[in-house]
Motif scaffolding. Structure first.
Motif, PDB file in Angstrom:
ATOM      1  N   VAL A 131      -8.226   1.687   9.163  1.00  0.00           N
ATOM      2  CA  VAL A 131      -7.691   2.499   8.073  1.00  0.00           C
ATOM      3  C   VAL A 131      -8.345   2.068   6.764  1.00  0.00           C
ATOM      4  CG1 VAL A 131      -5.599   3.102   6.785  1.00  0.00           C
ATOM      5  CG2 VAL A 131      -5.488   2.804   9.265  1.00  0.00           C
ATOM      6  N   LEU A 132      -8.878   3.048   6.048  1.00  0.00           N
ATOM      7  CA  LEU A 132      -9.483   2.807   4.739  1.00  0.00           C
ATOM      8  C   LEU A 132      -8.442   3.019   3.651  1.00  0.00           C
ATOM      9  CD1 LEU A 132     -12.931   4.666   4.740  1.00  0.00           C
ATOM     10  CD2 LEU A 132     -12.549   2.212   4.583  1.00  0.00           C
ATOM     11  N   VAL A 133      -8.515   2.201   2.617  1.00  0.00           N
ATOM     12  CA  VAL A 133      -7.717   2.419   1.417  1.00  0.00           C
ATOM     13  C   VAL A 133      -8.664   3.003   0.388  1.00  0.00           C
ATOM     14  CG1 VAL A 133      -6.233   1.382  -0.329  1.00  0.00           C
ATOM     15  CG2 VAL A 133      -6.267   0.450   1.993  1.00  0.00           C
ATOM     16  N   VAL A 134      -8.308   4.161  -0.130  1.00  0.00           N
ATOM     17  CA  VAL A 134      -9.175   4.929  -1.005  1.00  0.00           C
ATOM     18  C   VAL A 134      -8.460   5.178  -2.330  1.00  0.00           C
ATOM     19  CG1 VAL A 134     -10.425   7.123  -1.243  1.00  0.00           C
ATOM     20  CG2 VAL A 134     -10.145   6.087   1.021  1.00  0.00           C
ATOM     21  N   LEU A 135      -9.158   4.965  -3.439  1.00  0.00           N
ATOM     22  CA  LEU A 135      -8.598   5.291  -4.744  1.00  0.00           C
ATOM     23  C   LEU A 135      -8.498   6.801  -4.906  1.00  0.00           C
ATOM     24  CD1 LEU A 135     -10.592   2.907  -7.110  1.00  0.00           C
ATOM     25  CD2 LEU A 135      -8.121   2.897  -6.774  1.00  0.00           C
ATOM     26  N   THR A 136      -7.395   7.240  -5.495  1.00  0.00           N
ATOM     27  CA  THR A 136      -7.278   8.645  -5.878  1.00  0.00           C
ATOM     28  C   THR A 136      -7.869   8.788  -7.277  1.00  0.00           C
ATOM     29  OG1 THR A 136      -5.133   8.309  -6.912  1.00  0.00           O
ATOM     30  CG2 THR A 136      -5.131   8.903  -4.557  1.00  0.00           C
ATOM     31  N   ASP A 137      -7.947  10.004  -7.774  1.00  0.00           N
ATOM     32  CA  ASP A 137      -8.414  10.211  -9.149  1.00  0.00           C
ATOM     33  C   ASP A 137      -7.491   9.484 -10.127  1.00  0.00           C
ATOM     34  OD1 ASP A 137     -10.516  11.770  -8.252  1.00  0.00           O
ATOM     35  OD2 ASP A 137      -9.505  13.684  -8.653  1.00  0.00           O
ATOM     36  N   LYS A 138      -6.194   9.524  -9.852  1.00  0.00           N
ATOM     37  CA  LYS A 138      -5.222   8.832 -10.709  1.00  0.00           C
ATOM     38  C   LYS A 138      -5.455   7.319 -10.669  1.00  0.00           C
ATOM     39  CE  LYS A 138      -0.229   8.280 -11.392  1.00  0.00           C
ATOM     40  NZ  LYS A 138       1.113   8.629 -10.882  1.00  0.00           N
ATOM     41  N   GLY A 139      -5.746   6.792  -9.510  1.00  0.00           N
ATOM     42  CA  GLY A 139      -6.027   5.368  -9.371  1.00  0.00           C
ATOM     43  C   GLY A 139      -7.297   4.969 -10.084  1.00  0.00           C
ATOM     44  N   GLU A 140      -8.305   5.814 -10.009  1.00  0.00           N
ATOM     45  CA  GLU A 140      -9.558   5.553 -10.713  1.00  0.00           C
ATOM     46  C   GLU A 140      -9.345   5.621 -12.223  1.00  0.00           C
ATOM     47  OE1 GLU A 140     -12.951   4.106 -11.207  1.00  0.00           O
ATOM     48  OE2 GLU A 140     -12.576   4.624  -9.120  1.00  0.00           O
ATOM     49  N   ALA A 141      -8.546   6.587 -12.692  1.00  0.00           N
ATOM     50  CA  ALA A 141      -8.276   6.731 -14.129  1.00  0.00           C
ATOM     51  C   ALA A 141      -7.504   5.534 -14.677  1.00  0.00           C
ATOM     52  CB  ALA A 141      -7.500   8.022 -14.382  1.00  0.00           C
ATOM     53  N   LEU A 149       0.825  -1.210   0.000  1.00  0.00           N
ATOM     54  CA  LEU A 149       0.000   0.000   0.000  1.00  0.00           C
ATOM     55  C   LEU A 149       0.857   1.256   0.000  1.00  0.00           C
ATOM     56  CD1 LEU A 149      -2.834  -1.092   2.441  1.00  0.00           C
ATOM     57  CD2 LEU A 149      -2.939  -0.900  -0.068  1.00  0.00           C
ATOM     58  N   LYS A 150       1.980   1.197   0.684  1.00  0.00           N
ATOM     59  CA  LYS A 150       2.883   2.360   0.714  1.00  0.00           C
ATOM     60  C   LYS A 150       3.381   2.687  -0.692  1.00  0.00           C
ATOM     61  CE  LYS A 150       6.790   4.359   3.063  1.00  0.00           C
ATOM     62  NZ  LYS A 150       7.672   4.299   4.199  1.00  0.00           N
ATOM     63  N   ARG A 151       3.734   1.648  -1.459  1.00  0.00           N
ATOM     64  CA  ARG A 151       4.202   1.881  -2.835  1.00  0.00           C
ATOM     65  C   ARG A 151       3.077   2.440  -3.713  1.00  0.00           C
ATOM     66  NH1 ARG A 151       6.863  -2.924  -1.593  1.00  0.00           N
ATOM     67  NH2 ARG A 151       5.400  -4.172  -2.794  1.00  0.00           N
ATOM     68  N   LEU A 152       1.861   1.930  -3.537  1.00  0.00           N
ATOM     69  CA  LEU A 152       0.731   2.457  -4.305  1.00  0.00           C
ATOM     70  C   LEU A 152       0.434   3.907  -3.922  1.00  0.00           C
ATOM     71  CD1 LEU A 152      -1.655  -0.635  -4.338  1.00  0.00           C
ATOM     72  CD2 LEU A 152      -0.632   0.463  -6.344  1.00  0.00           C
ATOM     73  N   GLU A 153       0.609   4.198  -2.655  1.00  0.00           N
ATOM     74  CA  GLU A 153       0.390   5.558  -2.168  1.00  0.00           C
ATOM     75  C   GLU A 153       1.451   6.501  -2.741  1.00  0.00           C
ATOM     76  OE1 GLU A 153      -1.427   7.042   2.057  1.00  0.00           O
ATOM     77  OE2 GLU A 153       0.246   5.643   2.122  1.00  0.00           O
ATOM     78  N   THR A 154       2.697   6.055  -2.751  1.00  0.00           N
ATOM     79  CA  THR A 154       3.797   6.846  -3.305  1.00  0.00           C
ATOM     80  C   THR A 154       3.579   7.109  -4.789  1.00  0.00           C
ATOM     81  OG1 THR A 154       5.350   5.955  -1.671  1.00  0.00           O
ATOM     82  CG2 THR A 154       6.309   6.905  -3.654  1.00  0.00           C
ATOM     83  N   SER A 155       2.975   6.155  -5.476  1.00  0.00           N
ATOM     84  CA  SER A 155       2.664   6.309  -6.904  1.00  0.00           C
ATOM     85  C   SER A 155       1.462   7.216  -7.139  1.00  0.00           C
ATOM     86  CB  SER A 155       2.369   4.947  -7.536  1.00  0.00           C
ATOM     87  OG  SER A 155       3.481   4.112  -7.465  1.00  0.00           O
ATOM     88  N   GLY A 156       0.770   7.565  -6.083  1.00  0.00           N
ATOM     89  CA  GLY A 156      -0.384   8.452  -6.210  1.00  0.00           C
ATOM     90  C   GLY A 156      -1.673   7.756  -6.628  1.00  0.00           C
TER      91      GLY A 156
END
Length: 146
Positions: free
Chosen positions: A98-108, A77-84
């Motif tokens: 703790v929730l894991v939430v998609l960012t706009d970049k993750g959704e795209a 998760l840390k690597r995915l977070e670092t990738s935005g």
């Protein structure tokens, strides 16, 4: 496996575990070029699949869905977070969770990843029916072994 009437073999090629291991490595390797284009690894792809399907999920639920322990989830998760692609945030109703939430970049990224299942389906070289039967048999084995 059905009972054998002969003595079990210690030959590597006769081991079901080795066939599963070799197949797993081959499949993961086949995913690599597609996922490299997306900028993610195979384990990260699995996390993203869960998030695209379910939306925001607690880390505990994500770990359970992927059959991973927390020690494995945290650096992933840390690597995915670092990738935005994702962010972690405390649940307002339960500070311990703790929730894991998609960012706009993750959704795209989802749109770019839509070609992956079809490409891999062709690479497997099996019919849809064979793929379904194999997936069900592997789930059965995993359930029995758990």
């Amino acid at each position: 496996m059905s009972e054998q009437t002969t003595k079990p073999s210690l030959s590597l090629d006769d081991q079901l575990c080795f066939a599963l291991y070799a197949a797993s490595r081959a499949v993961t390797s086949a995913y690599r070029p597609l996922l490299d284009e997306l900028g993610i690894t195979y384990p990260q792809y699995l996390v993203m699949l869960v998030l695209w399907e379910r939306g925001s999920v607690p880390v505990k639920e994500l770990a359970r869905a992927l059959h991973l322990d927390y020690g494995t989830m945290s650096p992933l998760l840390k690597r995915l977070e670092t990738s935005g692609l994702v962010r972690r945030e405390r649940r307002p109703d339960d500070e311990r969770s703790v929730l894991v939430v998609l960012t706009d970049k993750g959704e795209a990224l989802r749109q770019d990843a839509e070609c992956v299942p079809q490409s891999m389906g062709r690479a497997f070289g099996v019919t849809v029916e064979e793929a379904i039967a194999l997936r069900e048999k592997l789930r059965e084995i995993a359930d029995r072994m758990s």
